[in-house]
Design a protein around this motif. Structure first.
Motif, PDB file in Angstrom:
ATOM      1  N   GLN A 153       0.849  -1.305  -7.723  1.00 50.04           N
ATOM      2  CA  GLN A 153       1.521  -0.609  -8.824  1.00 50.04           C
ATOM      3  C   GLN A 153       0.505  -0.047  -9.817  1.00 50.04           C
ATOM      4  OE1 GLN A 153       5.219  -1.256  -9.495  1.00 50.04           O
ATOM      5  NE2 GLN A 153       5.412  -0.757 -11.640  1.00 50.04           N
ATOM      6  N   VAL A 154      -0.589  -0.755 -10.030  1.00 46.95           N
ATOM      7  CA  VAL A 154      -1.637  -0.241 -10.913  1.00 46.95           C
ATOM      8  C   VAL A 154      -2.189   1.067 -10.351  1.00 46.95           C
ATOM      9  CG1 VAL A 154      -3.948  -0.684 -11.812  1.00 46.95           C
ATOM     10  CG2 VAL A 154      -2.233  -2.501 -11.819  1.00 46.95           C
ATOM     11  N   VAL A 155      -2.452   1.085  -9.050  1.00 50.39           N
ATOM     12  CA  VAL A 155      -2.968   2.305  -8.428  1.00 50.39           C
ATOM     13  C   VAL A 155      -1.949   3.426  -8.538  1.00 50.39           C
ATOM     14  CG1 VAL A 155      -3.775   3.334  -6.262  1.00 50.39           C
ATOM     15  CG2 VAL A 155      -4.453   1.008  -6.866  1.00 50.39           C
ATOM     16  N   GLY A 156      -0.675   3.106  -8.322  1.00 53.61           N
ATOM     17  CA  GLY A 156       0.360   4.132  -8.434  1.00 53.61           C
ATOM     18  C   GLY A 156       0.482   4.704  -9.829  1.00 53.61           C
ATOM     19  N   ARG A 157       0.266   3.874 -10.837  1.00 52.72           N
ATOM     20  CA  ARG A 157       0.301   4.376 -12.219  1.00 52.72           C
ATOM     21  C   ARG A 157      -0.921   5.219 -12.544  1.00 52.72           C
ATOM     22  NH1 ARG A 157       3.441   1.615 -16.186  1.00 52.72           N
ATOM     23  NH2 ARG A 157       5.412   1.046 -15.205  1.00 52.72           N
TER      24      ARG A 157
ATOM     25  N   ALA B 258       4.105  -0.414  -1.263  1.00 52.82           N
ATOM     26  CA  ALA B 258       5.349  -0.522  -2.037  1.00 52.82           C
ATOM     27  C   ALA B 258       5.063  -0.500  -3.530  1.00 52.82           C
ATOM     28  CB  ALA B 258       6.086  -1.796  -1.643  1.00 52.82           C
ATOM     29  N   GLY B 259       4.054  -1.251  -3.953  1.00 52.91           N
ATOM     30  CA  GLY B 259       3.712  -1.250  -5.371  1.00 52.91           C
ATOM     31  C   GLY B 259       3.232   0.107  -5.842  1.00 52.91           C
ATOM     32  N   SER B 260       2.438   0.786  -5.019  1.00 53.66           N
ATOM     33  CA  SER B 260       1.941   2.104  -5.401  1.00 53.66           C
ATOM     34  C   SER B 260       3.083   3.108  -5.533  1.00 53.66           C
ATOM     35  CB  SER B 260       0.915   2.581  -4.364  1.00 53.66           C
ATOM     36  OG  SER B 260       0.443   3.870  -4.670  1.00 53.66           O
ATOM     37  N   TRP B 261       4.018   3.065  -4.608  1.00 52.12           N
ATOM     38  CA  TRP B 261       5.153   3.989  -4.683  1.00 52.12           C
ATOM     39  C   TRP B 261       6.003   3.718  -5.919  1.00 52.12           C
ATOM     40  CZ3 TRP B 261       6.235   8.398  -2.423  1.00 52.12           C
ATOM     41  CH2 TRP B 261       7.532   8.911  -2.509  1.00 52.12           C
ATOM     42  N   GLN B 262       6.203   2.446  -6.236  1.00 48.73           N
ATOM     43  CA  GLN B 262       6.960   2.104  -7.443  1.00 48.73           C
ATOM     44  C   GLN B 262       6.206   2.527  -8.695  1.00 48.73           C
ATOM     45  OE1 GLN B 262       9.918   1.132  -7.765  1.00 48.73           O
ATOM     46  NE2 GLN B 262      10.251  -0.332  -9.423  1.00 48.73           N
TER      47      GLN B 262
ATOM     48  N   SER C  20       8.977  -3.062 -14.224  1.00 50.39           N
ATOM     49  CA  SER C  20       8.982  -2.278 -12.998  1.00 50.39           C
ATOM     50  C   SER C  20       8.303  -3.000 -11.842  1.00 50.39           C
ATOM     51  CB  SER C  20       8.283  -0.936 -13.237  1.00 50.39           C
ATOM     52  OG  SER C  20       8.174  -0.196 -12.042  1.00 50.39           O
ATOM     53  N   ALA C  21       7.252  -3.773 -12.138  1.00 50.85           N
ATOM     54  CA  ALA C  21       6.439  -4.368 -11.075  1.00 50.85           C
ATOM     55  C   ALA C  21       6.969  -5.708 -10.584  1.00 50.85           C
ATOM     56  CB  ALA C  21       4.998  -4.542 -11.560  1.00 50.85           C
ATOM     57  N   VAL C  22       7.522  -6.539 -11.487  1.00 49.86           N
ATOM     58  CA  VAL C  22       7.959  -7.885 -11.091  1.00 49.86           C
ATOM     59  C   VAL C  22       9.031  -7.846 -10.004  1.00 49.86           C
ATOM     60  CG1 VAL C  22       9.135  -9.957 -11.915  1.00 49.86           C
ATOM     61  CG2 VAL C  22       7.234  -9.014 -13.214  1.00 49.86           C
ATOM     62  N   PRO C  23      10.074  -7.001 -10.116  1.00 51.19           N
ATOM     63  CA  PRO C  23      11.071  -7.001  -9.037  1.00 51.19           C
ATOM     64  C   PRO C  23      10.490  -6.661  -7.673  1.00 51.19           C
ATOM     65  CG  PRO C  23      11.931  -5.908 -10.982  1.00 51.19           C
ATOM     66  CD  PRO C  23      10.478  -6.128 -11.232  1.00 51.19           C
TER      67      PRO C  23
END
Length: 442
Positions: A158-162, A75-79, A106-109
């Motif tokens: 999310q870090v990986v997704g960015r 989920a974090g990666s997709w975001q 973007s990541a906190v929610p």
């Protein structure tokens, strides 16, 4: 004369960038996905944990680690790849806000929704056990720390997704996370397995008080270091959470076994109104009335009989000389389902076998028939009629053996009460003998 009223401009509530992220978009869907996944994973084998607090703890923890963490990573990666998919990444680079505030908006929610989804699933599991709990008490620290772990995993994803411009980054990251967790958790004797949030607990073992929190520092520190390394103006700040994560990892690896004996599991709760007394593990204290009722016929027939064990006990290992092993109520889902004893007759028969059975090699047929007659008198096998019918339809030897067993039962049942009590006292005095000359036979 006209009075001019000064008009004030209408007040406009300041919009926060987190509000639309919390209420719409992908974050609520991520939380719903975690909730649905965990609820389904827990509901399918619910009879194997519902009613036992330790079992509920272990099943929810396993589902959170092996399913929730990979899903949070995905989920974090997709975001994290959202702006790249929209083609707005370059535009956001010109915004007034810095890289870290934009990342957190973007990541906190997503992290909070993922954590809430897990908490709701864990809360449902606790409520499902509450009404049929058999003793012990809930372990609330474990689901709380698991929610923090899932939130940290969402940040790391999310870090990986960015950082990774690949549409398949989310599923690949989830698969890799599952593989790593499975590898670390495979051998609990390996020192590196302590780095896995999935530790080897059981009904008799509980985590030491600091282990869940140190695991949160370990996983959360890595996630925070990755976030700061990607977004902070001074990337050296990432060394602070990285140092905390390293210290936590050292503590986990060097600490050895991160569990301790469950103090409740080492205590017995007894009904002293019967002979033998009936003692169960304190983890299943609320089962004691059901077990005592199931054994009431057996204990009633032993009233006044000498040389019987003092009590039935429910503890691991061989019973002591003056005790008999109580039939096991674990694992939950077999003899006990949702706080109820499934088959009291079967349970009583197993308890009677613990009293009348002998551990002998090459036991003489007369002794075996006597033991079977005593078992029949104390608590007959629920399947006894079926076995008798099969023997009656079998070979001549089977039919002869059946008649001999039926005669032995009839002799014991035909005795006067005082005579039978005296005979049973003599029988139980020879409980450890296997020689026909030392055992009163029927």
């Amino acid at each position: 004369m006209t009075t001019l009223l000064e008009r004030r401009p209408p007040t406009v509530a300041r919009a926060t960038p987190l509000r639309p992220e919390f209420l719409t978009g992908f974050a609520p869907l991520a939380g719903a996905a975690v909730l649905l996944t965990l609820v389904v994973a827990l509901a399918v084998p619910s009879e194997s944990w519902q009613g036992g607090w330790a079992e509920t703890r272990d099943h929810t923890h396993t589902a959170a680690v092996l399913l929730g963490i990979p899903l949070a990573l995905a989920a974090g990666s997709w975001q994290g790849g959202r702006e790249r998919r929209r083609g707005t990444g370059d535009l956001l680079e010109t915004a007034v806000r810095g890289a870290l505030p934009r990342f957190l908006a973007s990541a906190v929610p997503v992290a909070l929704w993922v954590a809430v989804g897990h908490l709701v699933a864990a809360g449902c599991a606790l409520l499902a056990t509450w009404y049929c709990a058999t003793g012990d008490s809930p372990y609330l620290v474990v689901p709380l720390t698991d929610s923090l772990l899932l939130g940290g995993a969402a940040f790391a994803g999310q870090v990986v997704g960015r950082a990774v411009a690949w549409r398949l980054a989310a599923p690949v990251l989830a698969t890799a996370g599952y593989a790593v967790l499975g590898f670390l958790s495979y051998d609990h004797d390996d020192a590196w397995s302590a780095l896995s949030p999935l530790i080897g607990t059981s009904a008799d073992r509980v985590p030491v008080w600091w282990q869940p929190w140190v695991s949160v520092v370990w996983v959360g520190g890595l996630a925070a270091a990755a976030v700061l390394a990607l977004t902070a103006r001074r990337r050296a700040l990432a060394l602070v959470p990285l140092a905390c994560a390293t210290a936590a990892a050292v503590v986990l690896v060097q600490s050895g076994d991160p569990t301790r004996a469950n103090p409740v599991a080492g205590r017995q709760v007894c009904d002293t109104s019967t002979t033998p007394q009936v003692c169960v593990n304190a983890r299943y204290e609320k089962l004691l009335p059901q077990i005592a009722e199931a054994l009431s016929g057996l204990t009633g027939r032993l009233r006044g009989v000498e040389h019987v064990p003092v009590r039935f006990e429910d503890r691991p290992g061989r019973p002591r000389a003056d005790e008999a092993a109580l039939p096991m109520v674990t694992p939950i889902g077999r003899s006990v389902v949702r706080g109820k004893l499934v088959d009291p007759g079967q349970y009583a028969w197993e308890a009677g076998m613990a009293l009348a059975g002998r551990d002998c090699d090459g036991m003489e047929p007369a002794v075996a028939r006597t033991d079977a007659a005593v078992e029949h008198y104390l608590a007959p096998n629920p399947q006894e009629e079926l076995f008798d019918d099969l023997a009656a339809q079998g070979s001549p030897a089977d039919r002869a053996d059946l008649k001999a067993r039926q005669r032995a039962r009839a002799r014991l049942l035909g005795m006067a009460e005082d005579e039978r009590r005296a005979w049973l006292s003599e029988y139980f005095a020879t409980a450890g003998d296997c020689d026909r000359s030392g055992v009163p036979t029927l």
